[in-house]
Scaffold this active site. Structure first.
Site, PDB file in Angstrom:
ATOM      1  N   PHE A 133       0.855  -1.187   0.000  1.00 55.48           N
ATOM      2  CA  PHE A 133       0.000   0.000   0.000  1.00 55.48           C
ATOM      3  C   PHE A 133       0.894   1.241   0.000  1.00 55.48           C
ATOM      4  O   PHE A 133       1.841   1.324   0.795  1.00 55.48           O
ATOM      5  CB  PHE A 133      -0.923  -0.015   1.225  1.00 55.48           C
ATOM      6  N   ASP A 204       1.113  -4.751   8.755  1.00 54.59           N
ATOM      7  CA  ASP A 204      -0.009  -3.834   8.541  1.00 54.59           C
ATOM      8  C   ASP A 204      -1.250  -4.705   8.354  1.00 54.59           C
ATOM      9  O   ASP A 204      -1.326  -5.503   7.415  1.00 54.59           O
ATOM     10  CB  ASP A 204       0.263  -2.969   7.302  1.00 54.59           C
ATOM     11  N   TYR A 229     -11.340   2.245   9.978  1.00 55.75           N
ATOM     12  CA  TYR A 229     -12.520   2.590   9.163  1.00 55.75           C
ATOM     13  C   TYR A 229     -12.856   1.562   8.102  1.00 55.75           C
ATOM     14  O   TYR A 229     -13.826   1.721   7.391  1.00 55.75           O
ATOM     15  CB  TYR A 229     -12.340   3.970   8.509  1.00 55.75           C
ATOM     16  N   LYS A 230     -12.070   0.493   7.977  1.00 60.27           N
ATOM     17  CA  LYS A 230     -12.346  -0.528   6.954  1.00 60.27           C
ATOM     18  C   LYS A 230     -13.281  -1.584   7.543  1.00 60.27           C
ATOM     19  O   LYS A 230     -14.413  -1.265   7.888  1.00 60.27           O
ATOM     20  CB  LYS A 230     -11.024  -1.077   6.420  1.00 60.27           C
ATOM     21  N   ARG A 378     -12.061  -3.369  -7.798  1.00 65.32           N
ATOM     22  CA  ARG A 378     -11.902  -4.111  -6.551  1.00 65.32           C
ATOM     23  C   ARG A 378     -13.252  -4.312  -5.881  1.00 65.32           C
ATOM     24  O   ARG A 378     -14.070  -3.390  -5.814  1.00 65.32           O
ATOM     25  CB  ARG A 378     -10.952  -3.346  -5.635  1.00 65.32           C
TER      26      ARG A 378
HETATM   27  C1  LIG Z   1      -6.050   1.682   3.984  1.00 64.54           C
HETATM   28  C2  LIG Z   1      -4.633   1.404   4.301  1.00 64.54           C
HETATM   29  C3  LIG Z   1      -3.843   2.342   4.967  1.00 64.54           C
HETATM   30  C4  LIG Z   1      -4.425   3.702   5.291  1.00 64.54           C
HETATM   31  O1  LIG Z   1      -3.614   4.516   6.030  1.00 64.54           O
HETATM   32  P1  LIG Z   1      -4.228   5.848   6.696  1.00 64.54           P
HETATM   33  O2  LIG Z   1      -3.102   6.450   7.394  1.00 64.54           O
HETATM   34  O3  LIG Z   1      -5.359   5.420   7.565  1.00 64.54           O
HETATM   35  O4  LIG Z   1      -4.756   6.702   5.591  1.00 64.54           O
HETATM   36  C5  LIG Z   1      -2.551   1.999   5.302  1.00 64.54           C
HETATM   37  N1  LIG Z   1      -2.045   0.789   4.955  1.00 64.54           N
HETATM   38  C6  LIG Z   1      -2.782  -0.131   4.288  1.00 64.54           C
HETATM   39  C7  LIG Z   1      -2.196  -1.458   3.948  1.00 64.54           C
HETATM   40  C8  LIG Z   1      -4.096   0.155   3.930  1.00 64.54           C
HETATM   41  O5  LIG Z   1      -4.812  -0.738   3.262  1.00 64.54           O
END
Ligand SMILES: *Cc1c(COP(=O)(O)O)cnc(C)c1O
Length: 419
Positions: A133, A204, A229-230, A378
């Site tokens: 990511f 992560d 938030y996911k 997706r």
């Molecule tokens: C969604 C996501 C993030 C998001 O990071 P934020 O700091 O909350 O914007 C980070 N890492 C991964 C792997 C994600 O899927």
């Protein structure tokens, strides 16, 4: 499974019976989801829970509105980072006292990487994955610059990660469930490789928490971060979480040493003295209203059986893949995820040269997925509110869009800032 059983499971009536017999089905009523939508984006922004809506109303009107500053003591605001952290810990294989809720995933990753590198001061290499990511790679780049370019950030394709981990490696930073393909890293195996080389591992869990059975302590993970938030349904911009294994608590430190990470914030001394335990990973004041919504989302998730959820996510994603292969063949869809649903988390992607327009067309028809550049459509599979018939209907709409080429209408190629 025989061919006839497999085929009959693709029949809508049979799927409808599966929904009727699904032990997780009653959870759908606990969410606010417009009946006309098929929401396949709970992996990006989980929907509102009824309890979050109610808790937020109370937190605003009764707590903030009438308790004011007294809410810090009376309404449990002060304790929320660790109270909620312990609840999330139950979903990711952590013990109580190993997880706190705070900041964003990006900020928490910075803290986790810095803390892990601090525990291996003689080593100057960080290993991560090509196509991780983006924020994770950007944060590693920022950490390297912050550390005066002393670190070598070695970004490798997945199949070379094992070879890249060596005696210079301080930390391995990986995303457990890939944000596009959904591919799952074998957590135990990679953690063992890192430890055998004397390195630490930071996971992560943004696409894992609340979707995939995750056992941080069982796999001897060192640090982890993830999104609220996911799949945890905490609401837009909900705070994230950070985990550190107990064995590291006494020695670890992190550079964003704000007052909430202090041993006694309300002593107001000039010198920083880190809190005991995982609390030293906190920085400043947590967004209490956002954390309140997240707590409602997590409480709901704790009522469900995580194994059953994970099994259903696999079944939904497998159904989508089989239905799409059967009815959307010949339209240029390219599976960008492992072929075996058990090897992916609760998301699945297809490449298509008109992927953006097709997704916009799907959204206009009430099937909400998202698009990840350069050409990935997706789809997320959230077991607490998605039905087997939703998957059937979504693929029927996709087939219709592909066959009619309605996505070629120019309104579907207008680029939005968030895809
Ligand atoms: C969604 C996501 C993030 C998001 O990071 P934020 O700091 O909350 O914007 C980070 N890492 C991964 C792997 C994600 O899927």
């Amino acid at each position: 499974m025989t061919a006839s059983v497999q085929n009959s499971s693709l029949n809508r009536d049979m799927l409808s019976r599966m929904d009727a017999n699904d032990p997780l089905a009653p959870f759908r009523e606990r969410f606010v989801i417009p009946e006309s939508l098929i929401y396949m984006n709970g992996n990006s922004l989980g929907p509102l829970t009824i309890s979050a809506r109610d808790r937020m109303a109370t937190a605003v009107a009764d707590e903030w509105g009438s308790q004011l500053i007294r809410g810090w003591n009376k309404a449990g605001w002060y304790d929320i980072p660790w109270r909620l952290g312990d609840k999330i810990g139950r979903l990711i294989g952590a013990e109580a006292g190993e997880t706190v809720v705070c900041d964003s995933t990006s900020v928490n990753l910075f803290k986790a990487v810095a803390a892990a590198c601090g525990l291996r001061p003689e080593r100057k290499k960080i290993v991560s994955e090509v196509g991780n990511f983006p924020t994770d790679l950007y944060v590693l780049d920022g950490f390297k610059r912050f550390a005066g370019d002393a670190f070598n950030v070695d970004i490798r394709p997945r199949e070379e990660i094992a070879d890249a981990i060596d005696a210079q490696t301080a930390v391995v930073v990986l995303t457990h469930v890939h944000y596009v393909s959904g591919e799952i890293f074998p957590m135990g195996e990679i953690s063992r490789l890192a430890h055998d080389a004397g390195a630490l591992i930071v996971w992560d869990l943004s696409h894992s928490a609340g979707a995939v059975v995750t056992d941080l302590n069982g796999s001897k993970a060192d640090f982890a971060v993830g999104c609220g938030y996911k799949h945890l349904n905490g609401g837009p911009g909900a705070p994230a979480f950070i985990f550190a294994a107990k064995r590291h608590h006494a020695a670890m430190s992190q550079p964003l040493s704000g007052w909430f990470g202090h041993a006694d914030p309300f002593r107001f001394t000039d010198d920083f003295e880190p809190a005991d335990g995982v609390r030293r990973l906190l920085c400043g004041t947590t967004g209490v209203l956002s954390a309140t919504a997240l707590e409602a989302g997590v409480d709901l998730m704790l009522e469900a059986d995580l194994h059953a959820m994970s099994e259903k996510a696999v079944a939904l994603s497998d159904l989508f893949q089989r239905r799409a292969a059967e009815s959307c063949g010949g339209h240029g869809l390219e599976l960008r995820s492992p072929d075996d649903a058990r090897q992916r988390g609760a998301n699945l992607s297809y490449g298509h040269k008109s992927g953006y327009a097709i997704m916009q067309n799907l959204i206009a028809r009430g099937v909400i997925g998202d698009f990840r550049a350069p050409d990935n459509m997706r789809f997320g599979f959230s077991p607490l509110f998605m039905r087997y018939t939703d998957v059937f209907d979504a693929v029927e709409i996709l087939r219709d869009i592909l066959e009619s080429r309605s996505y070629e209408d120019s309104e579907f190629s207008k680029k939005h800032s968030v895809t």
